[in-house]
Design a protein around this motif. Structure first.
Motif, PDB file in Angstrom:
ATOM      1  N   GLU A   1     -78.291  40.169  75.014  1.00 35.98           N
ATOM      2  CA  GLU A   1     -79.213  39.490  75.920  1.00 35.98           C
ATOM      3  C   GLU A   1     -79.398  38.004  75.608  1.00 35.98           C
ATOM      4  O   GLU A   1     -79.719  37.220  76.494  1.00 35.98           O
ATOM      5  N   TYR A   2     -79.227  37.611  74.341  1.00 31.15           N
ATOM      6  CA  TYR A   2     -79.459  36.213  73.943  1.00 31.15           C
ATOM      7  C   TYR A   2     -78.331  35.740  73.026  1.00 31.15           C
ATOM      8  O   TYR A   2     -78.561  35.422  71.853  1.00 31.15           O
ATOM      9  N   PRO A   3     -77.097  35.679  73.514  1.00 29.05           N
ATOM     10  CA  PRO A   3     -75.965  35.325  72.645  1.00 29.05           C
ATOM     11  C   PRO A   3     -76.093  33.948  72.009  1.00 29.05           C
ATOM     12  O   PRO A   3     -75.613  33.734  70.894  1.00 29.05           O
ATOM     13  N   GLN A   4     -76.768  33.015  72.677  1.00 28.17           N
ATOM     14  CA  GLN A   4     -76.908  31.681  72.097  1.00 28.17           C
ATOM     15  C   GLN A   4     -77.782  31.707  70.842  1.00 28.17           C
ATOM     16  O   GLN A   4     -77.612  30.881  69.942  1.00 28.17           O
TER      17      GLN A   4
ATOM     18  N   SER B   1     -88.481  39.091  71.189  1.00 29.71           N
ATOM     19  CA  SER B   1     -88.365  39.396  72.615  1.00 29.71           C
ATOM     20  C   SER B   1     -87.778  40.786  72.864  1.00 29.71           C
ATOM     21  O   SER B   1     -88.078  41.425  73.870  1.00 29.71           O
ATOM     22  N   VAL B   2     -86.928  41.253  71.955  1.00 28.93           N
ATOM     23  CA  VAL B   2     -86.313  42.577  72.135  1.00 28.93           C
ATOM     24  C   VAL B   2     -86.995  43.636  71.275  1.00 28.93           C
ATOM     25  O   VAL B   2     -86.577  44.788  71.267  1.00 28.93           O
ATOM     26  N   PHE B   3     -88.027  43.241  70.564  1.00 29.63           N
ATOM     27  CA  PHE B   3     -88.675  44.145  69.613  1.00 29.63           C
ATOM     28  C   PHE B   3     -89.200  45.408  70.283  1.00 29.63           C
ATOM     29  O   PHE B   3     -88.947  46.529  69.826  1.00 29.63           O
ATOM     30  N   SER B   4     -89.946  45.246  71.366  1.00 25.55           N
ATOM     31  CA  SER B   4     -90.594  46.408  72.002  1.00 25.55           C
ATOM     32  C   SER B   4     -89.595  47.432  72.499  1.00 25.55           C
ATOM     33  O   SER B   4     -89.794  48.647  72.334  1.00 25.55           O
ATOM     34  N   SER B   5     -88.506  46.967  73.103  1.00 24.92           N
ATOM     35  CA  SER B   5     -87.520  47.908  73.640  1.00 24.92           C
ATOM     36  C   SER B   5     -86.823  48.672  72.518  1.00 24.92           C
ATOM     37  O   SER B   5     -86.557  49.881  72.652  1.00 24.92           O
TER      38      SER B   5
ATOM     39  N   VAL C   1     -86.472  26.498  68.704  1.00 24.82           N
ATOM     40  CA  VAL C   1     -85.789  27.564  69.424  1.00 24.82           C
ATOM     41  C   VAL C   1     -86.754  28.714  69.652  1.00 24.82           C
ATOM     42  O   VAL C   1     -87.597  29.021  68.804  1.00 24.82           O
ATOM     43  N   ASP C   2     -86.635  29.337  70.809  1.00 23.94           N
ATOM     44  CA  ASP C   2     -87.429  30.525  71.105  1.00 23.94           C
ATOM     45  C   ASP C   2     -86.861  31.726  70.359  1.00 23.94           C
ATOM     46  O   ASP C   2     -85.642  31.895  70.265  1.00 23.94           O
ATOM     47  N   ASP C   3     -87.737  32.552  69.861  1.00 25.09           N
ATOM     48  CA  ASP C   3     -87.334  33.693  69.059  1.00 25.09           C
ATOM     49  C   ASP C   3     -86.885  34.853  69.945  1.00 25.09           C
ATOM     50  O   ASP C   3     -87.694  35.470  70.629  1.00 25.09           O
ATOM     51  N   ALA C   4     -85.598  35.143  69.893  1.00 26.00           N
ATOM     52  CA  ALA C   4     -85.082  36.271  70.662  1.00 26.00           C
ATOM     53  C   ALA C   4     -85.360  37.598  69.974  1.00 26.00           C
ATOM     54  O   ALA C   4     -85.385  38.647  70.619  1.00 26.00           O
ATOM     55  N   LEU C   5     -85.578  37.574  68.673  1.00 25.15           N
ATOM     56  CA  LEU C   5     -85.809  38.811  67.929  1.00 25.15           C
ATOM     57  C   LEU C   5     -87.060  39.524  68.414  1.00 25.15           C
ATOM     58  O   LEU C   5     -87.045  40.722  68.703  1.00 25.15           O
TER      59      LEU C   5
END
Length: 502
Positions: free
Chosen positions: A165-168, A122-126, A116-120
């Protein structure tokens, strides 16, 4: 898990209420550790969580600079988990979303393991920008008095944004019974570490790289750390120590791949549960390409257990560790490796394979070792035409008589094959080099800056002259000893798992 009034942890029940997630075909239930799954007949069926997540998967991008040692870490851990806990789904967490293809290629031997791709991240910078703006445009300096900024405010922000942004990905987290942080030397902070020091180093490296542990803590997901080296957490009043104290003391287990790291954690009076030496998961990465090795040996006139492998590392890779070595020290290292090769050829008449563990160093090794050898020695040496894969390396390590490696992960891949392996390395390699003490092979570890080539050669030829003795040492004592420790570790991991639903 003990809670502190400063920090707000969420178990699965109040997390579900907190985020209120509903995704296609999946409704989050109200019981902790469960999800409610809607089947094709719209019947609500209770499902116990049964997922073990590993994070992160190291260095699997398909760009130059690949590392066969890093590639072996995740397969080793997946092998252990799938063997010991076959009823659980093993999931690998991929930090770099662009590298998913390379990961699938690397994990081809594990059809049940999903990625699985890490959504955590992905939102870190914002979310970090929000913290920065809240503190007047500068990142706050974290210490023991304000650590709640990380564990409460920042962690909650990450969770809320991922929910939006990444509910799944939230669904995957809710199915996770145990998160295991992978083997490596990533959980660090301070000067002379990969993170560096100061607010930028703390936030943009230390927190980013440990983000799954932080979020697991916040959500009340059990977590542990598998076979890590802890080079430093920084000074006592700095950001790293209070941060890692909170993470480690709330883990289910903290396994270190060297006792030096165990002693370091204890010296900081961090009371980490199940703190113990456990070998790097690389030793259980048993995938190998025997067909390739057989063809390579035939093409190059190599016979089983009748050749030496040199795995060199130059100073010219451009990473933090290598850049501190410098040309003068680097030239000295390469001179010693050339001397070892020459003496091996002259005294044994056996051939030598010269290569690297890191793809970006492959051409450097050719330039500074292979092509600088005298012709009468180079004619007995083999420099492969191209960089190899982890599976190819393991297969060839199994066939070699002795391996001399400046890289610790080649040691970890070679020892389980029963091949005596010498490690002349340098202090910048960090605490991980002391794992040889834990393997009870400390006589095979050398500080290449402080010994002569002849001292290393003495050990090589001692092994060569008493080969059956040292081969038996590895096969009948070292390997069973390490496997027994792995078995103990897996029992501890099993106790950390939420019991499967009946």
């Amino acid at each position: 898990m003990k809670q502190n009034s400063k920090y707000t942890q969420l178990n699965r029940r109040n997390f579900i209420g907190h985020v209120g997630v509903v995704s296609a075909g999946l409704t989050l239930g109200v019981k902790p550790w469960y999800i409610k799954k809607v089947n094709s007949k719209s019947m609500m069926k209770e499902k116990k969580c049964s997922r073990i997540m590993i994070g992160y998967v190291w260095r699997l991008e398909s760009t130059p600079g690949g590392n066969i040692g890093d590639y072996a870490i995740t397969p080793g851990l997946v092998t252990l988990l799938e063997h010991n806990f076959p009823k659980y789904q093993v999931t690998a967490l991929n930090m770099k979303r662009s590298s998913k293809f390379r990961i699938y290629n690397e994990l081809h031997g594990f059809p049940k393991c999903d990625v699985v791709d890490d959504a955590l991240s992905s939102v870190f910078s914002s979310e970090l920008l929000k913290i920065k703006n809240e503190f007047g445009g500068t990142l706050p300096i974290i210490n023991s008095s304000n650590i709640d900024i990380v564990f409460d405010k920042f962690a909650s922000g990450i969770i809320n944004r991922v929910k939006q942004e990444y509910p799944q990905f939230i669904d995957v987290l809710l199915e996770t019974c145990l998160f295991i942080y992978n083997s490596g030397m990533i959980l660090v902070y301070g000067e002379e570490t990969l993170a560096g020091s100061g607010p930028i180093g703390f936030w943009n490296y230390t927190v980013l790289r440990s983000l799954p542990l932080l979020i697991a803590w916040k959500l009340g997901i059990p977590y542990g750390i598998y076979a890590h080296s802890f080079d430093s957490f920084g000074d006592v009043n700095d950001s790293g120590q209070p941060y890692f104290r909170k993470l480690l003391e709330n883990a289910k287990f903290v396994f270190c791949r060297d006792s030096n790291s165990v002693d370091y954690v204890k010296s900081l009076q961090i009371n980490a549960p199940n703190l113990m030496f456990v070998p790097d998961s690389t030793i259980s990465a048993n995938q190998c390409d025997n067909n390739w090795a057989s063809e390579f040996m035939k093409r190059n006139g190599l016979n089983q257990k009748r050749f030496l492998i040199i795995v060199a590392r130059t100073w010219n890779q451009g990473d933090r560790g290598s850049s501190t070595i410098g040309r003068k020290r680097g030239f000295s290292h390469m001179e010693k490796m050339r001397h070892i090769i020459s003496q091996w050829v002259l005294k044994t008449g056996m051939k030598v394979i010269i290569t690297s563990e890191v793809e970006s160093d492959f051409n450097n090794v050719a330039e500074f070792i292979y092509y600088k050898l005298p012709e009468n020695i180079r004619s007995s040496c083999i420099m492969p035409d191209a960089f190899w894969t982890t599976e190819q390396a393991v297969a060839l390590y199994r066939q070699a008589r002795i391996i001399v490696t400046m890289e610790v992960h080649s040691f970890l891949m070679a020892i389980p094959q029963g091949t005596p392996t010498i490690v002349p390395t340098f202090s910048e390699s960090g605490r991980k080099i002391w794992m040889l003490n834990d393997f009870k092979l400390n006589d095979w570890l050398f500080d290449i800056d402080n010994v002569s080539a002849e001292q290393i050669e003495d050990t090589i030829f001692k092994i060569n002259d008493q080969y059956q003795h040292y081969s038996d040492l590895v096969n009948t004592k070292v390997i069973p000893y390490l496997k027994n420790i792995e078995d103990r570790a897996m029992k501890i991991v099993g106790k950390a798992l939420v019991p499967e639903a009946k």
